[in-house]
Design a protein around this motif. Structure first.
Motif, mmCIF file in Angstrom:
data_model
loop_
_atom_site.group_PDB
_atom_site.id
_atom_site.type_symbol
_atom_site.label_atom_id
_atom_site.label_comp_id
_atom_site.label_asym_id
_atom_site.label_seq_id
_atom_site.Cartn_x
_atom_site.Cartn_y
_atom_site.Cartn_z
ATOM 1 N N ALA A 131 0.842 -1.203 0.000
ATOM 2 C CA ALA A 131 0.000 0.000 0.000
ATOM 3 C C ALA A 131 0.875 1.251 0.000
ATOM 4 N N ALA A 132 1.927 1.240 0.799
ATOM 5 C CA ALA A 132 2.834 2.396 0.864
ATOM 6 C C ALA A 132 3.503 2.624 -0.489
ATOM 7 N N LYS A 133 3.886 1.554 -1.152
ATOM 8 C CA LYS A 133 4.510 1.676 -2.470
ATOM 9 C C LYS A 133 3.515 2.237 -3.490
ATOM 10 N N ASP A 134 2.280 1.745 -3.437
ATOM 11 C CA ASP A 134 1.242 2.282 -4.331
ATOM 12 C C ASP A 134 1.042 3.773 -4.078
ATOM 13 N N ARG A 135 0.998 4.160 -2.815
ATOM 14 C CA ARG A 135 0.831 5.570 -2.450
ATOM 15 C C ARG A 135 1.998 6.399 -2.976
ATOM 16 N N GLN A 136 3.204 5.871 -2.805
ATOM 17 C CA GLN A 136 4.417 6.574 -3.245
ATOM 18 C C GLN A 136 4.390 6.850 -4.739
ATOM 19 N N TYR A 137 3.882 5.908 -5.509
ATOM 20 C CA TYR A 137 3.878 6.055 -6.962
ATOM 21 C C TYR A 137 2.550 6.578 -7.514
ATOM 22 N N GLY A 138 1.673 7.041 -6.624
ATOM 23 C CA GLY A 138 0.420 7.643 -7.073
ATOM 24 C C GLY A 138 -0.623 6.661 -7.559
ATOM 25 N N ASN A 139 -0.478 5.390 -7.204
ATOM 26 C CA ASN A 139 -1.458 4.381 -7.583
ATOM 27 C C ASN A 139 -2.532 4.333 -6.495
ATOM 28 N N PHE A 140 -3.459 5.277 -6.551
ATOM 29 C CA PHE A 140 -4.434 5.433 -5.488
ATOM 30 C C PHE A 140 -5.471 4.313 -5.460
ATOM 31 N N ILE A 141 -5.793 3.750 -6.606
ATOM 32 C CA ILE A 141 -6.716 2.618 -6.639
ATOM 33 C C ILE A 141 -6.047 1.397 -6.020
ATOM 34 N N GLY A 142 -4.801 1.150 -6.400
ATOM 35 C CA GLY A 142 -4.050 0.040 -5.798
ATOM 36 C C GLY A 142 -3.917 0.224 -4.301
ATOM 37 N N ASN A 143 -3.649 1.452 -3.882
ATOM 38 C CA ASN A 143 -3.527 1.754 -2.459
ATOM 39 C C ASN A 143 -4.827 1.462 -1.727
ATOM 40 N N ALA A 144 -5.944 1.889 -2.291
ATOM 41 C CA ALA A 144 -7.248 1.647 -1.667
ATOM 42 C C ALA A 144 -7.528 0.148 -1.569
ATOM 43 N N ASN A 145 -7.208 -0.596 -2.640
ATOM 44 C CA ASN A 145 -7.423 -2.044 -2.621
ATOM 45 C C ASN A 145 -6.561 -2.716 -1.552
ATOM 46 N N LYS A 146 -5.309 -2.298 -1.456
ATOM 47 C CA LYS A 146 -4.412 -2.891 -0.447
ATOM 48 C C LYS A 146 -4.883 -2.550 0.967
ATOM 49 N N ASN A 147 -5.363 -1.319 1.172
ATOM 50 C CA ASN A 147 -5.869 -0.941 2.497
ATOM 51 C C ASN A 147 -7.102 -1.751 2.878
ATOM 52 N N LYS A 148 -7.933 -2.074 1.898
ATOM 53 C CA LYS A 148 -9.086 -2.933 2.183
ATOM 54 C C LYS A 148 -8.612 -4.320 2.612
ATOM 55 N N ILE A 149 -7.605 -4.844 1.926
ATOM 56 C CA ILE A 149 -7.056 -6.156 2.283
ATOM 57 C C ILE A 149 -6.468 -6.106 3.686
ATOM 58 N N ILE A 150 -5.760 -5.034 4.014
ATOM 59 C CA ILE A 150 -5.193 -4.887 5.358
ATOM 60 C C ILE A 150 -6.306 -4.957 6.402
ATOM 61 N N SER A 151 -7.401 -4.262 6.156
ATOM 62 C CA SER A 151 -8.533 -4.283 7.092
ATOM 63 C C SER A 151 -9.089 -5.688 7.271
ATOM 64 N N ILE A 152 -9.181 -6.418 6.181
ATOM 65 C CA ILE A 152 -9.665 -7.801 6.241
ATOM 66 C C ILE A 152 -8.696 -8.661 7.036
ATOM 67 N N LEU A 153 -7.406 -8.541 6.739
ATOM 68 C CA LEU A 153 -6.410 -9.359 7.439
ATOM 69 C C LEU A 153 -6.341 -9.026 8.919
ATOM 70 N N GLN A 154 -6.558 -7.773 9.272
ATOM 71 C CA GLN A 154 -6.535 -7.390 10.685
ATOM 72 C C GLN A 154 -7.673 -8.059 11.458
ATOM 73 N N LEU A 155 -8.758 -8.402 10.789
ATOM 74 C CA LEU A 155 -9.842 -9.137 11.440
ATOM 75 C C LEU A 155 -9.427 -10.562 11.788
ATOM 76 N N LEU A 156 -8.320 -11.014 11.196
ATOM 77 C CA LEU A 156 -7.841 -12.384 11.407
ATOM 78 C C LEU A 156 -6.706 -12.470 12.421
ATOM 79 N N GLU A 157 -6.334 -11.327 12.981
ATOM 80 C CA GLU A 157 -5.251 -11.346 13.980
ATOM 81 C C GLU A 157 -5.731 -12.025 15.248
ATOM 82 N N ARG A 158 -4.819 -12.744 15.872
ATOM 83 C CA ARG A 158 -5.147 -13.450 17.123
ATOM 84 C C ARG A 158 -5.133 -12.515 18.290
#
Length: 135
Positions: free
Chosen positions: A108-135
């Motif tokens: 997500a940080a790399k997408d943000r750095q290179y101005g890939n805002f759609i990629g960044n948004a998609n990665k942030n959504k995945i991060i939110s999903i994965l955080q629901l799986l933390e123990r």
């Protein structure tokens, strides 16, 4: 015919938001998202998708094979890449375990750095999903 039935069931779950929230705790009890292999991430993604908890796009993002893509790029570049070239942003241990939340945060940080805002948004959504799986 079976594929259509499965797809229709998954779409109905997404459209009505009828997701059994226990899927997250069930998966978290079986896998450690901060120390998982890519094969385990694929199993996690399939489980979430099967439960209607993620979309097809989320499934595709989670299961994109960066190892295979790295090999294909190295092969196509005919030795012009560094021997250490990888598409991953973080390191795995010797058994292939990786912190997938950290990996997607770095992507997500790399997408943000290179101005890939759609990629960044998609990665942030995945991060939110994965955080629901933390123990």
């Amino acid at each position: 015919m079976d594929f259509q039935k499965v797809l229709t069931q998954n779409l109905e779950k997404l459209e009505t938001d009828e997701v059994d929230e226990s899927i997250y705790s069930d998966i978290a009890n079986k896998y450690d998202i901060r120390n998982a292999t890519f094969e385990e991430v694929k199993e996690i993604a399939q489980g979430l998708y099967g439960a209607g908890a993620i979309t097809g796009l989320d499934l595709a993002i989670l299961t994109f094979d960066y190892d295979r893509a790295t090999r294909d790029i190295k092969q196509a570049a005919n030795g012009l890449t560094s021997p250490n070239f990888t598409m991953y942003e973080t390191n795995a241990d010797t058994f292939g375990h990786r912190d997938w939340i950290a990996e997607f945060e770095a992507r997500a940080a790399k997408d943000r750095q290179y101005g890939n805002f759609i990629g960044n948004a998609n990665k942030n959504k995945i991060i939110s999903i994965l955080q629901l799986l933390e123990r």
